[in-house]
Design an enzyme around this catalytic site. Structure first.
Site, mmCIF file in Angstrom:
data_model
loop_
_atom_site.group_PDB
_atom_site.id
_atom_site.type_symbol
_atom_site.label_atom_id
_atom_site.label_comp_id
_atom_site.label_asym_id
_atom_site.label_seq_id
_atom_site.Cartn_x
_atom_site.Cartn_y
_atom_site.Cartn_z
ATOM 1 N N SER A 126 0.789 -1.090 -0.010
ATOM 2 C CA SER A 126 -0.090 -0.025 -0.025
ATOM 3 C C SER A 126 0.838 1.354 -0.084
ATOM 4 C CB SER A 126 -1.007 0.131 1.373
ATOM 5 O OG SER A 126 -1.538 1.015 1.585
ATOM 6 N N GLU A 128 0.246 3.661 1.812
ATOM 7 C CA GLU A 128 0.209 4.156 3.160
ATOM 8 C C GLU A 128 1.553 3.906 3.801
ATOM 9 O OE1 GLU A 128 -2.288 5.642 4.410
ATOM 10 O OE2 GLU A 128 -1.846 5.445 6.756
ATOM 11 N N TYR A 150 -1.367 0.400 10.668
ATOM 12 C CA TYR A 150 -1.859 -0.317 9.480
ATOM 13 C C TYR A 150 -0.521 0.062 8.688
ATOM 14 C CZ TYR A 150 -3.525 -0.875 4.808
ATOM 15 O OH TYR A 150 -3.804 -1.181 3.434
HETATM 16 P P1 NDP Z 1 -11.663 -4.296 1.911
HETATM 17 O O1 NDP Z 1 -11.430 -3.850 3.406
HETATM 18 O O2 NDP Z 1 -12.676 -4.033 1.369
HETATM 19 O O3 NDP Z 1 -11.321 -6.048 2.245
HETATM 20 C C1 NDP Z 1 -10.765 -6.612 3.089
HETATM 21 C C2 NDP Z 1 -10.808 -8.114 3.101
HETATM 22 O O4 NDP Z 1 -10.066 -8.666 4.114
HETATM 23 C C3 NDP Z 1 -12.326 -8.579 3.459
HETATM 24 O O5 NDP Z 1 -12.698 -9.443 2.546
HETATM 25 C C4 NDP Z 1 -12.295 -9.164 4.715
HETATM 26 O O6 NDP Z 1 -13.197 -10.106 4.973
HETATM 27 C C5 NDP Z 1 -10.625 -9.768 4.631
HETATM 28 N N1 NDP Z 1 -10.040 -9.979 6.002
HETATM 29 C C6 NDP Z 1 -9.988 -9.304 7.098
HETATM 30 N N2 NDP Z 1 -9.509 -10.032 8.101
HETATM 31 C C7 NDP Z 1 -9.180 -11.084 7.662
HETATM 32 C C8 NDP Z 1 -8.637 -12.417 8.295
HETATM 33 N N3 NDP Z 1 -8.256 -12.350 9.487
HETATM 34 N N4 NDP Z 1 -8.446 -13.569 7.559
HETATM 35 C C9 NDP Z 1 -9.001 -13.510 6.095
HETATM 36 N N5 NDP Z 1 -9.519 -12.423 5.913
HETATM 37 C C10 NDP Z 1 -9.590 -11.339 6.251
HETATM 38 O O7 NDP Z 1 -10.162 -4.009 1.219
HETATM 39 P P2 NDP Z 1 -9.877 -3.687 -0.147
HETATM 40 O O8 NDP Z 1 -10.398 -4.652 -0.908
HETATM 41 O O9 NDP Z 1 -9.959 -2.297 -0.410
HETATM 42 O O10 NDP Z 1 -8.179 -3.935 -0.396
HETATM 43 C C11 NDP Z 1 -7.605 -5.203 -0.756
HETATM 44 C C12 NDP Z 1 -6.445 -5.246 0.043
HETATM 45 O O11 NDP Z 1 -5.614 -4.190 -0.569
HETATM 46 C C13 NDP Z 1 -6.088 -5.139 1.515
HETATM 47 O O12 NDP Z 1 -5.092 -5.617 1.931
HETATM 48 C C14 NDP Z 1 -5.755 -3.513 1.682
HETATM 49 O O13 NDP Z 1 -5.104 -3.508 2.682
HETATM 50 C C15 NDP Z 1 -5.000 -3.449 0.214
HETATM 51 N N6 NDP Z 1 -4.987 -2.069 -0.174
HETATM 52 C C16 NDP Z 1 -5.928 -1.539 -0.538
HETATM 53 C C17 NDP Z 1 -6.141 -0.115 -1.270
HETATM 54 C C18 NDP Z 1 -7.289 0.577 -1.680
HETATM 55 O O14 NDP Z 1 -7.298 1.537 -1.782
HETATM 56 N N7 NDP Z 1 -8.518 -0.137 -1.723
HETATM 57 C C19 NDP Z 1 -4.675 0.527 -1.416
HETATM 58 C C20 NDP Z 1 -3.611 -0.384 -1.257
HETATM 59 C C21 NDP Z 1 -3.601 -1.494 -0.576
HETATM 60 P P3 NDP Z 1 -14.342 -10.191 5.885
HETATM 61 O O15 NDP Z 1 -15.634 -10.107 4.980
HETATM 62 O O16 NDP Z 1 -14.336 -11.372 6.611
HETATM 63 O O17 NDP Z 1 -14.076 -8.882 6.584
HETATM 64 P P1 GDR Z 2 -6.636 5.928 3.513
HETATM 65 O O1 GDR Z 2 -8.336 6.060 3.218
HETATM 66 O O2 GDR Z 2 -6.407 6.141 5.119
HETATM 67 O O3 GDR Z 2 -5.902 6.686 2.474
HETATM 68 O O4 GDR Z 2 -6.474 4.242 3.400
HETATM 69 P P2 GDR Z 2 -9.473 6.889 3.955
HETATM 70 O O5 GDR Z 2 -10.461 6.882 2.685
HETATM 71 O O6 GDR Z 2 -10.017 6.237 5.056
HETATM 72 O O7 GDR Z 2 -8.838 8.275 4.272
HETATM 73 C C1 GDR Z 2 -8.472 9.246 3.118
HETATM 74 C C2 GDR Z 2 -8.177 10.538 3.748
HETATM 75 O O8 GDR Z 2 -9.421 11.199 4.245
HETATM 76 C C3 GDR Z 2 -9.559 11.722 5.461
HETATM 77 N N1 GDR Z 2 -10.450 12.051 6.004
HETATM 78 C C4 GDR Z 2 -11.213 11.115 6.363
HETATM 79 N N2 GDR Z 2 -11.161 9.644 6.114
HETATM 80 C C5 GDR Z 2 -12.456 8.795 6.714
HETATM 81 N N3 GDR Z 2 -12.122 7.614 6.487
HETATM 82 N N4 GDR Z 2 -13.349 9.430 7.232
HETATM 83 C C6 GDR Z 2 -13.756 10.578 7.145
HETATM 84 O O9 GDR Z 2 -14.531 11.289 7.958
HETATM 85 C C7 GDR Z 2 -12.436 11.478 6.938
HETATM 86 N N5 GDR Z 2 -12.502 13.169 6.857
HETATM 87 C C8 GDR Z 2 -10.841 13.102 6.444
HETATM 88 C C9 GDR Z 2 -8.225 11.038 6.006
HETATM 89 O O10 GDR Z 2 -7.622 11.417 7.226
HETATM 90 C C10 GDR Z 2 -7.402 10.560 4.957
HETATM 91 O O11 GDR Z 2 -6.232 11.468 4.938
HETATM 92 C C11 GDR Z 2 -6.976 3.639 2.301
HETATM 93 C C12 GDR Z 2 -7.125 2.153 2.523
HETATM 94 O O12 GDR Z 2 -7.871 1.313 1.544
HETATM 95 C C13 GDR Z 2 -6.053 1.499 2.927
HETATM 96 O O13 GDR Z 2 -6.323 -0.030 3.092
HETATM 97 C C14 GDR Z 2 -5.112 1.644 1.729
HETATM 98 O O14 GDR Z 2 -3.806 1.082 1.926
HETATM 99 C C15 GDR Z 2 -5.048 3.173 1.635
HETATM 100 O O15 GDR Z 2 -6.155 3.470 1.191
HETATM 101 C C16 GDR Z 2 -4.046 3.254 0.249
#
Ligand code: NDP
Ligand code: GDR
Length: 326
Positions: A126, A128, A150
């Site tokens: 990520s 992050e 995270y």
């Molecule tokens: P989500 O939060 O939508 O999905 C997370 C998934 O992980 C769910 O299917 C959840 O299953 C599963 N999970 C949580 N805990 C466990 C566990 N103990 N064992 C097995 N599975 C588990 O994430 P995204 O689809 O957005 O992201 C996918 C991956 O990419 C994640 O690893 C995230 O950190 C990473 N990522 C995401 C980004 C983004 O912008 N979306 C950017 C960069 C990285 P359950 O239904 O059981 O909760």
């Molecule tokens: P992020 O996504 O932390 O970048 O992680 P999120 O959408 O939660 O926050 C993005 C930015 O928005 C600001 N923010 C708020 N965020 C949330 N959730 N709720 C609020 O009310 C709010 N107000 C302002 C946050 O401070 C932050 O700066 C996501 C996840 O998908 C991670 O798993 C992934 O790795 C990274 O993106 C890349």
């Protein structure tokens, strides 16, 4: 027919990736966990997707899943992925998002025996991990400086993936993905929180919207484009790490402007207040990725731009809220 195993299949990316691989003719297995998990129902509606039970914290369940699926490719998307939550649950985040990667790598290594390249492995790293950014834009070489439990957990998973590649010769790649969104995004993340609230405000179902930091900047792309990059990484002869991003950055204020404009509201400031409860103990102020390596080596470029993405999400939330309101 190739076989794939996806962890995190009930999440945003897992659903898109399962559909992509099934569309390419793969036999696809998805790992699901928990009793009465309502998200399993959504995954079970994808035609052809086979579900296996397991948890990233339980190595024996992962070994069982790998032996059943006999995958050519493993996509490790499972994680505790909500950054704000990771401060409240730092140990759990470390167990799942960090040590869960080690468990999955071990399951694949043990299954592969003396054929280290038998299974190709993708790790969901990520942006992050860049945290307090040391270079703008961020590349595969930028120093990592995570700013949340995270982010720290993702750094562990990232380096463990590289270590298994270097120690055992595994075909293990990390995608350093910047934020990517879609109508399937969880409602706790800022884009979906905004697009859902905008839809509800425009329909008279909600009064206002409380947010945290409005000045943070993110490089937001479309999840459907980003799962394509995951697949491309595993089709390369050599495993490697890639930044996946759009190369554009926008603030939360710009997000609000675009989302409210979609429903004809120009004065978004009237509807939004800041609540310290949504501020983070440490913030990632600016993310902007350089996807040049992915473009050159994978031939990957994002297709959906920022305004189109937010428009798609607002339209989807309008349809959903109208249906819910009857
Ligand atoms: P989500 O939060 O939508 O999905 C997370 C998934 O992980 C769910 O299917 C959840 O299953 C599963 N999970 C949580 N805990 C466990 C566990 N103990 N064992 C097995 N599975 C588990 O994430 P995204 O689809 O957005 O992201 C996918 C991956 O990419 C994640 O690893 C995230 O950190 C990473 N990522 C995401 C980004 C983004 O912008 N979306 C950017 C960069 C990285 P359950 O239904 O059981 O909760
Ligand atoms: P992020 O996504 O932390 O970048 O992680 P999120 O959408 O939660 O926050 C993005 C930015 O928005 C600001 N923010 C708020 N965020 C949330 N959730 N709720 C609020 O009310 C709010 N107000 C302002 C946050 O401070 C932050 O700066 C996501 C996840 O998908 C991670 O798993 C992934 O790795 C990274 O993106 C890349």
């Amino acid at each position: 027919m190739k076989r794939a195993l996806i962890t995190g299949v009930t999440g945003q990316d897992g659903l898109y990736l399962a559909e992509l691989l099934l569309g390419k003719g793969y036999e696809v297995y998805g790992l699901v966990r928990g009793q009465n998990n309502p998200k399993v129902e959504v995954a079970s509606r994808i035609p052809g997707l086979k579900l296996l039970f397991g948890d990233l914290t339980d190595l024996s369940s992962l070994l069982r899943a790998v032996h059943t699926a006999q995958p050519d490719e493993v996509y490790n998307l499972g994680a505790i992925s909500f950054v704000a939550y990771s401060w409240e649950n730092a140990h759990l985040t470390s167990d799942v998002t960090a040590k869960g990667v080690l468990n999955m790598l071990e399951a694949v290594r043990l299954y592969s025996g003396d054929e280290p390249g038998k299974v190709r492995f993708y790790q969901a790293s990520s942006s992050e991990m860049f945290g307090k950014v040391q270079q703008v834009p961020q590349t595969e070489e930028t120093l990592l400086w995570p700013r949340s439990p995270y982010g720290v957990a993702k750094v562990y998973g990232h380096y463990m993936t590289i270590n298994y590649r270097e120690s055992y010769g595994m075909h293990a790649s990390s995608g350093i993905l910047f934020n990517h969104e879609s109508p399937r995004r969880g409602p706790e993340f800022v884009t979906r929180k905004v697009t859902r609230a905008v839809a509800r405000i425009s329909l008279g179902l909600q009064q206002g919207l409380e947010l945290g930091n409005l000045d943070a900047r993110r490089d937001w792309g479309f999840a459907g484009d980003y799962v394509e990059a995951m697949w491309l990484m595993l089709q390369q002869d050599e495993a490697d790490d890639y930044v996946i991003a759009t190369g554009e950055t926008h603030s939360i204020r710009e997000l609000l402007e675009v989302a409210f404009k979609r429903v004809g509201i120009d004065d978004w400031e009237q509807h939004v207040t800041q609540n310290p409860a949504f501020m983070r103990p440490a913030e990632v102020d600016l993310l902007i990725g350089d996807p040049a390596k992915a473009a050159a080596k994978l031939g990957w470029t994002p297709k959906v731009g920022f305004e189109e993405l937010i428009g798609m999400m607002v339209d989807s939330d309008l349809a959903e809220q109208r249906a819910l309101a009857g």
